[in-house]
Design an enzyme around this catalytic site. Structure first.
Site, PDB file in Angstrom:
ATOM      1  N   TYR A 144       0.873  -1.174   0.055  1.00 19.44           N
ATOM      2  CA  TYR A 144       0.008   0.036   0.142  1.00 19.44           C
ATOM      3  C   TYR A 144       0.967   1.304   0.107  1.00 19.44           C
ATOM      4  O   TYR A 144       1.660   1.402   0.935  1.00 19.44           O
ATOM      5  CB  TYR A 144      -1.024   0.160   1.275  1.00 19.44           C
ATOM      6  CG  TYR A 144      -1.877   1.230   1.300  1.00 19.44           C
ATOM      7  CD1 TYR A 144      -2.901   1.378   0.433  1.00 19.44           C
ATOM      8  CD2 TYR A 144      -1.594   2.156   2.230  1.00 19.44           C
ATOM      9  CE1 TYR A 144      -3.768   2.476   0.570  1.00 19.44           C
ATOM     10  CE2 TYR A 144      -2.386   3.342   2.343  1.00 19.44           C
ATOM     11  CZ  TYR A 144      -3.471   3.447   1.398  1.00 19.44           C
ATOM     12  OH  TYR A 144      -4.404   4.552   1.493  1.00 19.44           O
ATOM     13  N   ASP A 239       9.283   3.065   0.244  1.00 15.52           N
ATOM     14  CA  ASP A 239       8.076   3.960   0.927  1.00 15.52           C
ATOM     15  C   ASP A 239       8.392   3.365   2.472  1.00 15.52           C
ATOM     16  O   ASP A 239       7.839   2.522   2.999  1.00 15.52           O
ATOM     17  CB  ASP A 239       6.766   3.461   0.519  1.00 15.52           C
ATOM     18  CG  ASP A 239       5.744   4.045   1.114  1.00 15.52           C
ATOM     19  OD1 ASP A 239       5.914   4.573   2.162  1.00 15.52           O
ATOM     20  OD2 ASP A 239       4.481   3.836   0.702  1.00 15.52           O
ATOM     21  N   LYS A 267       3.678   9.657   8.882  1.00 14.44           N
ATOM     22  CA  LYS A 267       3.303   9.114  10.219  1.00 14.44           C
ATOM     23  C   LYS A 267       4.295   9.565  11.314  1.00 14.44           C
ATOM     24  O   LYS A 267       3.931  10.763  11.659  1.00 14.44           O
ATOM     25  CB  LYS A 267       3.107   7.449  10.056  1.00 14.44           C
ATOM     26  CG  LYS A 267       2.090   7.181   9.196  1.00 14.44           C
ATOM     27  CD  LYS A 267       1.677   5.685   9.238  1.00 14.44           C
ATOM     28  CE  LYS A 267       0.517   5.587   8.417  1.00 14.44           C
ATOM     29  NZ  LYS A 267       0.781   4.712   7.248  1.00 14.44           N
TER      30      LYS A 267
END
Ligand SMILES: *Cc1c(COP(=O)(O)O)cnc(C)c1O
Length: 415
Positions: A144, A239, A267
């Protein structure tokens, strides 16, 4: 556990928000129960509107490595508030956070901040395409990278062909440059590059999978990807929106000895406020506007509050960076003890676990749902899906872990 106010609020939420939520997994649909509505959080705990207390392993989907409302972070934020909320102009805090990131991830020379991980990934991929003059990208099944159209792609019928859209509303042509490969399959990557290598701008990978349960890293595969991308002049993108600062003070590539060309962050680096960032060496980053011709912009990027939350969080983390091993051993304790309780009871549960990140996979979804509901009712808040990761924070104590283990044991007795 009484849920009177939460129930009422969720009914109200459904009148005004789609499914009562602003992001699908928050609906708790997978576990078949009404979701937890969060009123407040403090250290490792979260409270719903009925004043039920939970030990929180969701932690803002991995954003809150210091736990909720860390006092120093809150204090710094309050001070920052008094100077204004948003400028849309360069602020000293952007320099400070960029410096911290650059020192922690030595291969990065320049950074661009965004408002989310999704935007960071979109920016990094556009930059990769701009640098190489190529259009195709390779991503992996079940990874994702945010919700950009061309990344919501699954493998087409032939693996060497274009990806097909995974969501309604994504035109077929938008995923035509996305090649979706199975993770860990050397042969298929070789084939993809033999056929199309000169047209592939980038490979993007979650070096440790955090979005389809926890997927353990494969060092050799990462090395192989590094070699093949070098050979074909393709850029290699990590990522690290979840993994950045999660396992050490910086990037996971320091543990792997595989250096990507570009890295995406998010995050944790925002300390709980909306953020994303991507970075690379000067040569790559200088292709970005205003220096270069690859355009990417935003009204809110570099927001002073988000910057400050990131700075304060990372400064604390840096001071305690030797304590990552303690977080790791707490997670080991949690996982091994829970697993050992399943063996005697012949429960088919696998806990995928990398350091302080873990996910549950039961043989049957029904078992997960039962387990989940029991734990929730006893005040243990895990991610409400087998495909989402759970996290530990520096706020969790051994007592929290022991309590979680004991509660899990009682749950297994009822399965
Ligand atoms: C969370 C996440 C994203 C998306 O970040 P948002 O801030 O939700 O847009 C991208 N990639 C990975 C690996 C993530 O975990």
């Amino acid at each position: 556990m009484v849920k009177r106010v939460d129930r009422r609020l969720f009914r109200e939420a459904k009148k005004y928000l789609v499914g009562g939520v602003n992001s699908p997994v928050r609906s708790f649909n997978y576990v078949g129960t009404i979701p937890v509505l969060a009123e407040k959080g403090k250290s490792a705990y979260l409270w719903d509107y009925d004043n039920n207390k939970y030990i929180d392993y969701i932690l803002g989907w991995g954003s809150l490595i210091l736990g909720h409302s860390q006092p120093e972070v809150i204090k710094d934020l309050k001070k920052t508030l008094n100077s204004g909320l948003s400028f849309g102009l360069t602020n000293e805090k952007e320099i400070e956070l960029a410096k911290i990131l650059k020192n922690a991830l030595p291969f990065i020379e320049k950074i661009r901040f965004t408002n989310s991980g999704t935007e960071a990934v979109m920016g990094a991929l556009r930059l990769a395409r701009g640098c190489t003059g190529r259009e195709k990208i390779v991503k992996f099944e079940n990874s994702y990278h945010g919700h950009a159209d061309y990344l919501l792609a699954k493998a087409g019928s032939g693996l060497l062909t274009q990806g097909i859209p995974q969501s309604l509303g994504v035109p077929k042509d938008f995923t035509k440059y996305t090649i979706v490969a199975p993770f860990g399959n050397y042969e298929i990557i070789e084939k993809i590059f033999q056929k199309d290598g000169k047209n592939i701008a980038a490979i993007i990978i979650e070096p440790i999978g955090g979005n389809s349960g926890v997927v353990l890293p494969d060092f050799d595969f990462l090395k192989f990807l590094r070699q093949i991308t070098r050979k074909y002049g393709t850029l290699f993108i990590f990522d690290e929106v979840i993994t950045g600062f999660r396992f050490n003070f910086g990037s996971i590539f320091q543990q792997f000895a595989v250096t990507p060309d570009l890295v995406c962050l998010g995050k944790i680096i925002g300390g709980g406020l909306p953020i994303g960032a991507y970075g690379a060496n000067n040569k790559i980053m200088s292709r970005l506007s205003p220096q270069g011709k690859v355009y990417q912009a935003s009204t809110f990027s570099g927001n002073p509050l988000a910057m400050q939350a990131g700075i304060s969080t990372l400064k604390i983390l840096e001071k305690f960076k030797d304590n990552y091993v303690m977080l790791w051993s707490l997670a080991d304790l949690l996982v091994s003890e829970i697993e050992s309780k399943t063996i005697a009871r012949k429960i088919n549960l696998k806990i995928n676990h990398f350091q302080n990140m873990f996910s549950f996979r039961f043989k049957e979804k029904k078992q997960f749902q039962k387990f989940y509901k029991f734990m929730l009712n006893e005040g243990i808040l895990f991610a409400p899906s087998e495909f989402e990761a759970n996290f530990l924070s520096f706020a969790h104590t051994e007592k929290d872990i022991m309590h979680t283990i004991k509660t899990a044991e009682r749950a297994f007795d009822r399965l």
